[in-house]
Design a protein around this motif. Structure first.
Motif, PDB file in Angstrom:
ATOM      1  N   ALA B 121      33.217  21.726   3.491  1.00 12.67           N
ATOM      2  CA  ALA B 121      34.212  20.869   3.120  1.00 12.67           C
ATOM      3  C   ALA B 121      34.023  20.599   1.475  1.00 12.67           C
ATOM      4  CB  ALA B 121      34.524  19.697   3.671  1.00 12.67           C
ATOM      5  N   ILE B 122      32.806  20.281   1.244  1.00 14.47           N
ATOM      6  CA  ILE B 122      32.379  19.958  -0.012  1.00 14.47           C
ATOM      7  C   ILE B 122      32.284  21.112  -1.033  1.00 14.47           C
ATOM      8  CG2 ILE B 122      30.295  19.272  -1.371  1.00 14.47           C
ATOM      9  CD1 ILE B 122      29.262  17.445   0.867  1.00 14.47           C
ATOM     10  N   MET B 123      32.002  22.268  -0.517  1.00 12.77           N
ATOM     11  CA  MET B 123      32.186  23.366  -1.384  1.00 12.77           C
ATOM     12  C   MET B 123      33.602  23.760  -1.603  1.00 12.77           C
ATOM     13  SD  MET B 123      29.407  26.160   0.342  1.00 12.77           S
ATOM     14  CE  MET B 123      29.898  27.551  -0.474  1.00 12.77           C
ATOM     15  N   MET B 124      34.535  23.459  -0.573  1.00 13.35           N
ATOM     16  CA  MET B 124      36.236  23.708  -0.714  1.00 13.35           C
ATOM     17  C   MET B 124      36.657  22.784  -2.025  1.00 13.35           C
ATOM     18  SD  MET B 124      37.178  23.908   3.090  1.00 13.35           S
ATOM     19  CE  MET B 124      38.687  23.877   3.126  1.00 13.35           C
ATOM     20  N   VAL B 125      36.169  21.516  -1.846  1.00  8.16           N
ATOM     21  CA  VAL B 125      36.377  20.565  -3.106  1.00  8.16           C
ATOM     22  C   VAL B 125      35.929  21.302  -4.440  1.00  8.16           C
ATOM     23  CG1 VAL B 125      36.104  18.265  -4.127  1.00  8.16           C
ATOM     24  CG2 VAL B 125      36.324  18.624  -1.469  1.00  8.16           C
ATOM     25  N   CYS B 126      34.771  21.680  -4.371  1.00  3.60           N
ATOM     26  CA  CYS B 126      34.242  22.236  -5.658  1.00  3.60           C
ATOM     27  C   CYS B 126      35.015  23.411  -6.281  1.00  3.60           C
ATOM     28  CB  CYS B 126      32.860  22.554  -5.589  1.00  3.60           C
ATOM     29  SG  CYS B 126      31.612  21.225  -5.209  1.00  3.60           S
ATOM     30  N   TYR B 127      35.498  24.249  -5.250  1.00  4.36           N
ATOM     31  CA  TYR B 127      36.152  25.499  -5.673  1.00  4.36           C
ATOM     32  C   TYR B 127      37.884  25.019  -5.805  1.00  4.36           C
ATOM     33  CZ  TYR B 127      32.765  29.013  -4.633  1.00  4.36           C
ATOM     34  OH  TYR B 127      31.769  29.903  -4.675  1.00  4.36           O
ATOM     35  N   ARG B 128      37.946  23.704  -5.727  1.00  5.50           N
ATOM     36  CA  ARG B 128      39.554  23.300  -5.833  1.00  5.50           C
ATOM     37  C   ARG B 128      40.588  24.029  -5.065  1.00  5.50           C
ATOM     38  NH1 ARG B 128      39.422  20.145 -10.894  1.00  5.50           N
ATOM     39  NH2 ARG B 128      37.657  20.535 -11.916  1.00  5.50           N
ATOM     40  N   ILE B 129      40.186  24.337  -3.741  1.00  9.75           N
ATOM     41  CA  ILE B 129      41.255  24.811  -2.861  1.00  9.75           C
ATOM     42  C   ILE B 129      42.029  23.820  -2.252  1.00  9.75           C
ATOM     43  CG2 ILE B 129      41.354  25.764  -0.323  1.00  9.75           C
ATOM     44  CD1 ILE B 129      38.541  27.020  -1.019  1.00  9.75           C
ATOM     45  N   PRO B 130      43.176  24.013  -2.705  1.00  8.28           N
ATOM     46  CA  PRO B 130      44.423  22.822  -2.375  1.00  8.28           C
ATOM     47  C   PRO B 130      44.378  22.718  -0.868  1.00  8.28           C
ATOM     48  CG  PRO B 130      45.413  25.000  -2.806  1.00  8.28           C
ATOM     49  CD  PRO B 130      43.990  25.355  -3.037  1.00  8.28           C
ATOM     50  N   LEU B 131      44.610  21.367  -0.630  1.00  9.17           N
ATOM     51  CA  LEU B 131      44.920  20.969   0.955  1.00  9.17           C
ATOM     52  C   LEU B 131      46.053  21.839   1.332  1.00  9.17           C
ATOM     53  CD1 LEU B 131      44.056  17.128   0.755  1.00  9.17           C
ATOM     54  CD2 LEU B 131      42.913  18.971   1.923  1.00  9.17           C
ATOM     55  N   SER B 132      46.064  22.182   2.621  1.00  9.06           N
ATOM     56  CA  SER B 132      47.323  22.879   3.386  1.00  9.06           C
ATOM     57  C   SER B 132      47.424  22.199   4.737  1.00  9.06           C
ATOM     58  CB  SER B 132      47.286  24.211   3.118  1.00  9.06           C
ATOM     59  OG  SER B 132      46.323  24.678   3.801  1.00  9.06           O
ATOM     60  N   LEU B 133      48.491  22.492   5.374  1.00  5.74           N
ATOM     61  CA  LEU B 133      48.711  22.339   6.681  1.00  5.74           C
ATOM     62  C   LEU B 133      48.079  23.175   7.559  1.00  5.74           C
ATOM     63  CD1 LEU B 133      52.573  21.461   7.145  1.00  5.74           C
ATOM     64  CD2 LEU B 133      50.627  19.879   7.720  1.00  5.74           C
ATOM     65  N   SER B 134      47.650  24.311   7.287  1.00  4.05           N
ATOM     66  CA  SER B 134      46.936  25.366   8.010  1.00  4.05           C
ATOM     67  C   SER B 134      45.340  24.935   8.463  1.00  4.05           C
ATOM     68  CB  SER B 134      46.726  26.756   7.249  1.00  4.05           C
ATOM     69  OG  SER B 134      46.265  26.587   6.187  1.00  4.05           O
ATOM     70  N   MET B 216      41.342  27.676   6.482  1.00  6.50           N
ATOM     71  CA  MET B 216      40.437  26.679   5.617  1.00  6.50           C
ATOM     72  C   MET B 216      40.626  27.069   4.050  1.00  6.50           C
ATOM     73  SD  MET B 216      39.589  24.458   7.775  1.00  6.50           S
ATOM     74  CE  MET B 216      38.382  23.659   6.949  1.00  6.50           C
ATOM     75  N   ILE B 217      40.450  28.574   3.831  1.00  3.35           N
ATOM     76  CA  ILE B 217      40.367  28.866   2.378  1.00  3.35           C
ATOM     77  C   ILE B 217      41.858  29.685   1.902  1.00  3.35           C
ATOM     78  CG2 ILE B 217      37.806  28.559   2.110  1.00  3.35           C
ATOM     79  CD1 ILE B 217      37.269  31.335   2.839  1.00  3.35           C
ATOM     80  N   TYR B 218      42.237  30.435   2.733  1.00  3.89           N
ATOM     81  CA  TYR B 218      43.411  31.263   2.310  1.00  3.89           C
ATOM     82  C   TYR B 218      44.834  30.742   2.523  1.00  3.89           C
ATOM     83  CZ  TYR B 218      39.447  34.625   1.856  1.00  3.89           C
ATOM     84  OH  TYR B 218      38.148  34.938   1.521  1.00  3.89           O
ATOM     85  N   ASN B 219      45.006  29.827   3.103  1.00  9.45           N
ATOM     86  CA  ASN B 219      46.088  29.254   3.322  1.00  9.45           C
ATOM     87  C   ASN B 219      46.946  30.099   4.035  1.00  9.45           C
ATOM     88  OD1 ASN B 219      48.416  27.171   3.641  1.00  9.45           O
ATOM     89  ND2 ASN B 219      48.995  27.426   1.530  1.00  9.45           N
ATOM     90  N   GLY B 220      46.586  30.957   5.002  1.00  9.61           N
ATOM     91  CA  GLY B 220      47.284  31.979   5.537  1.00  9.61           C
ATOM     92  C   GLY B 220      47.833  31.810   6.740  1.00  9.61           C
ATOM     93  N   ASP B 221      48.763  32.709   7.396  1.00 11.34           N
ATOM     94  CA  ASP B 221      49.195  32.568   8.711  1.00 11.34           C
ATOM     95  C   ASP B 221      48.342  32.624   9.827  1.00 11.34           C
ATOM     96  OD1 ASP B 221      51.786  31.577   7.692  1.00 11.34           O
ATOM     97  OD2 ASP B 221      52.514  33.649   7.718  1.00 11.34           O
ATOM     98  N   VAL B 222      47.904  31.690  10.504  1.00 12.86           N
ATOM     99  CA  VAL B 222      47.261  31.810  11.843  1.00 12.86           C
ATOM    100  C   VAL B 222      48.065  32.132  12.778  1.00 12.86           C
ATOM    101  CG1 VAL B 222      45.460  30.537  13.524  1.00 12.86           C
ATOM    102  CG2 VAL B 222      45.698  30.212  11.099  1.00 12.86           C
ATOM    103  N   PRO B 223      47.599  33.344  13.510  1.00 13.55           N
ATOM    104  CA  PRO B 223      48.474  33.856  14.826  1.00 13.55           C
ATOM    105  C   PRO B 223      48.452  32.863  15.977  1.00 13.55           C
ATOM    106  CG  PRO B 223      46.605  35.110  14.556  1.00 13.55           C
ATOM    107  CD  PRO B 223      46.528  34.336  13.441  1.00 13.55           C
ATOM    108  N   VAL B 224      49.611  32.072  16.047  1.00 11.85           N
ATOM    109  CA  VAL B 224      49.580  30.996  17.118  1.00 11.85           C
ATOM    110  C   VAL B 224      49.416  31.685  18.510  1.00 11.85           C
ATOM    111  CG1 VAL B 224      50.980  29.040  18.009  1.00 11.85           C
ATOM    112  CG2 VAL B 224      51.061  29.573  15.715  1.00 11.85           C
ATOM    113  N   THR B 225      50.031  32.765  18.701  1.00 11.13           N
ATOM    114  CA  THR B 225      50.204  33.336  20.025  1.00 11.13           C
ATOM    115  C   THR B 225      48.495  33.949  20.256  1.00 11.13           C
ATOM    116  OG1 THR B 225      52.161  34.187  19.526  1.00 11.13           O
ATOM    117  CG2 THR B 225      51.089  35.060  21.559  1.00 11.13           C
ATOM    118  N   GLY B 226      48.065  34.388  19.541  1.00  9.85           N
ATOM    119  CA  GLY B 226      46.495  34.633  19.472  1.00  9.85           C
ATOM    120  C   GLY B 226      45.517  33.345  19.962  1.00  9.85           C
ATOM    121  N   VAL B 227      45.927  32.413  19.205  1.00  8.18           N
ATOM    122  CA  VAL B 227      45.139  31.167  19.433  1.00  8.18           C
ATOM    123  C   VAL B 227      45.228  30.655  20.886  1.00  8.18           C
ATOM    124  CG1 VAL B 227      44.864  28.835  18.831  1.00  8.18           C
ATOM    125  CG2 VAL B 227      45.155  30.362  17.047  1.00  8.18           C
TER     126      VAL B 227
END
Lengths: 247, 256
Positions: B121-134, B216-227
């Motif tokens: 999480a700290i590294m994500m802040v350093c990399y300025r990864i934007p917050l997302s719902l995913s 967490m890092i690519y703000n991509g679509d997580v396959p809900v069915t697979g989950v």
């Protein structure tokens, strides 16, 4: 009559080797077969009343320890039943679950919880345990720094202060130096005699069995050889032993 | 479940005690729990990122997520093989459900994994990864990983009692599984379509690692069915594992 019973064992059979660990290379060979099956307890039935002290005698390998472990729920019977009538049965063992890196105080709590007691139940007797162990400030030190005598004192104190309905005793434990040995023996005697617990006592100490037990069972190769009044069974058992020595 | 509730207090206390005991004599104390995955991440980054020139966006984060989740899984599985033998003095003297001993060990590793995720999480802040719902997928993905790991460990624990060779076999299988779980490379990008699809969906650890990176890092679509499918399968696996242990645990002590 059943209301008085603390424990009922019916037609109990226990064998070893059902779970003999195998090597995978032997899986497809003749050696896979569990040829060494030990029938440790054979068709054993007896009962224990509330507050009664039952002695168990027999030669080494006659199934006494296996019986105690089965009553404690550690072994599962191959057939037959063990009815505890809602009571809690615990085998008296020293230092179960101790972690040498933790302090004496932490180990008391850890060991107590492992026996299935709640944190509150353990904390209720915590001061008594610490006081009985006579460890003083050492109770806040890691157990790895203890001498073997101190370790034994702590583990005995934990075991002897956790309340149980049926005490399963595999030889009366007395530990530590001469002073603590006497103290721990007296504590064990007090617990056995107080009639609040039912006790199953395994021992090779004739005097202890004679003075303590209300009734005795004699196991021979896993089977019940004799059951009855302490004096009668002990006479039969020691006559048998004398006969063995004479052969 | 009833065991879990009855021994809840013991599991929590014993896990805390184990964590304290593990680091009580080391100089760096709990820092090791962060250092180990961090150093592994650096090694993978140097080998695959700098030498072999495999490039992924946010490469250190990409590696750290994979390594953290893999270390959790492999440590739990490795520990479960010999759990009964290592606790022999306990199990010959008192009855304690063996699944409770397993839960304690898994909880210890969950704590270490969470500590690593704090660093992530700290590294994500350093990399300025934007917050997302995913990012909300973090919770169910971790939950599935823990449940799946628990189920796997139950079965390995049982086999470990029966077969002395399990330690060697598990160690080899884990090595193979690590290379097929996309810990230090992207299964989707580097493997041909069909192999990538099979590994990415039918290998649960690979699937969860891919999903976690997407969430967490690519703000991509997580396959809900697979989950959902892996959640259900993990529950089924855990139930089977617990039943397997429950039906056999009183015979484990007969092991000679």
């Amino acid at each position: 009559m059943m209301e008085d019973q603390a424990l009922t064992v019916s037609n109990l059979n226990i064998s070893y080797a059902a779970f003999r660990s195998k090597r995978i290379r032997n899986l497809f060979s003749e050696r896979t077969k569990d040829v060494e099956s030990i029938h440790a307890v054979k068709d054993l039935s007896f009962s224990l009343s509330q507050g009664e002290v039952l002695g168990v005698v027999g030669l080494n390998g006659s199934g006494k320890t296996t019986l105690l472990r089965a009553i404690a729920g550690i072994f599962s019977p191959d057939s037959g039943t063990i009815d505890l009538h809602g009571n809690r049965a615990s085998l008296m063992a020293l230092g179960v679950g101790f972690d040498p890196e933790l302090t004496g105080r932490e180990n008391i709590i850890l060991s107590g919880m492992m026996y299935g007691y709640t944190g509150r139940e353990v904390r209720e007797v915590l001061d008594e345990i610490i006081s009985f162990s006579e460890l003083g400030n050492f109770i806040e030190y890691p157990v790895r720094t203890y001498s073997s005598g101190m370790h034994s004192r702590l583990s005995f104190s934990v075991t002897s202060f956790l309340k149980t309905d049926i005490m399963l005793v595999d030889e009366v434990i007395s530990v530590g130096d001469a002073h603590f040995k006497e103290k721990s023996r007296a504590r064990m005697q007090e617990m056995i005699d107080d009639k609040k617990h039912s006790v199953v006592l395994v021992s090779h100490d004739e005097e202890l069995i004679r003075n303590t037990c209300d009734r005795v069972i004699w196991l021979d190769h896993g089977s019940l050889k004799m059951e009855g009044q302490t004096g009668v069974v002990l006479s039969g058992y020691y006559d048998f032993l004398a006969g063995c020595e004479g052969v | 479940m009833s065991n879990c509730l009855k021994y809840k207090e013991y599991i929590l206390y014993a896990a805390g005690a184990r964590l304290k005991s593990e680091v009580s004599n080391s100089y760096l104390n709990w820092v090791w729990w962060i250092l180990v995955p961090a150093l592994e991440m650096i090694v993978y980054y140097v080998v695959f990122g700098l030498f072999i020139k495999i490039d992924e966006p946010y490469h250190p984060l990409f590696l750290y997520i994979g390594v953290t989740m893999w270390i959790f899984f492999s440590k739990c599985v490795t520990g479960s093989v010999d759990l009964v033998r290592q606790n022999r003095y306990i199990i010959v003297n008192i009855f304690i459900p063996k699944s409770v001993l397993l839960m304690k060990d898994i909880l210890v590793n969950v704590f270490k994994m969470m500590l690593s995720f704090v660093i992530i999480a700290i590294m994500m802040v350093c990399y300025r990864i934007p917050l997302s719902l995913s990012m909300l997928y973090f919770v169910p993905l971790i939950l599935i990983l823990v449940i799946f790991t628990f189920g796997t460990c139950c079965i390995i624990l049982h086999l470990g009692v029966l077969y002395e060779d399990m330690g060697y076999i598990v160690s080899i299988l884990l090595n193979i599984a690590m290379f097929f779980s996309g810990i230090f490379y992207s299964i989707e990008r580097l493997l041909p379509n069909i192999y990538g699809y099979i590994l990415g969906n039918f290998n649960p650890v690979a699937f969860l690692v891919i999903c976690m990176r997407k969430a967490m890092i690519y703000n991509g679509d997580v396959p809900v069915t697979g989950v959902v499918i892996w959640f259900v399968l993990s529950i089924v696996l855990s139930c089977c594992g617990v039943c397997l242990i429950k039906n056999n645990e009183n015979n484990y002590v007969k092991l000679r």
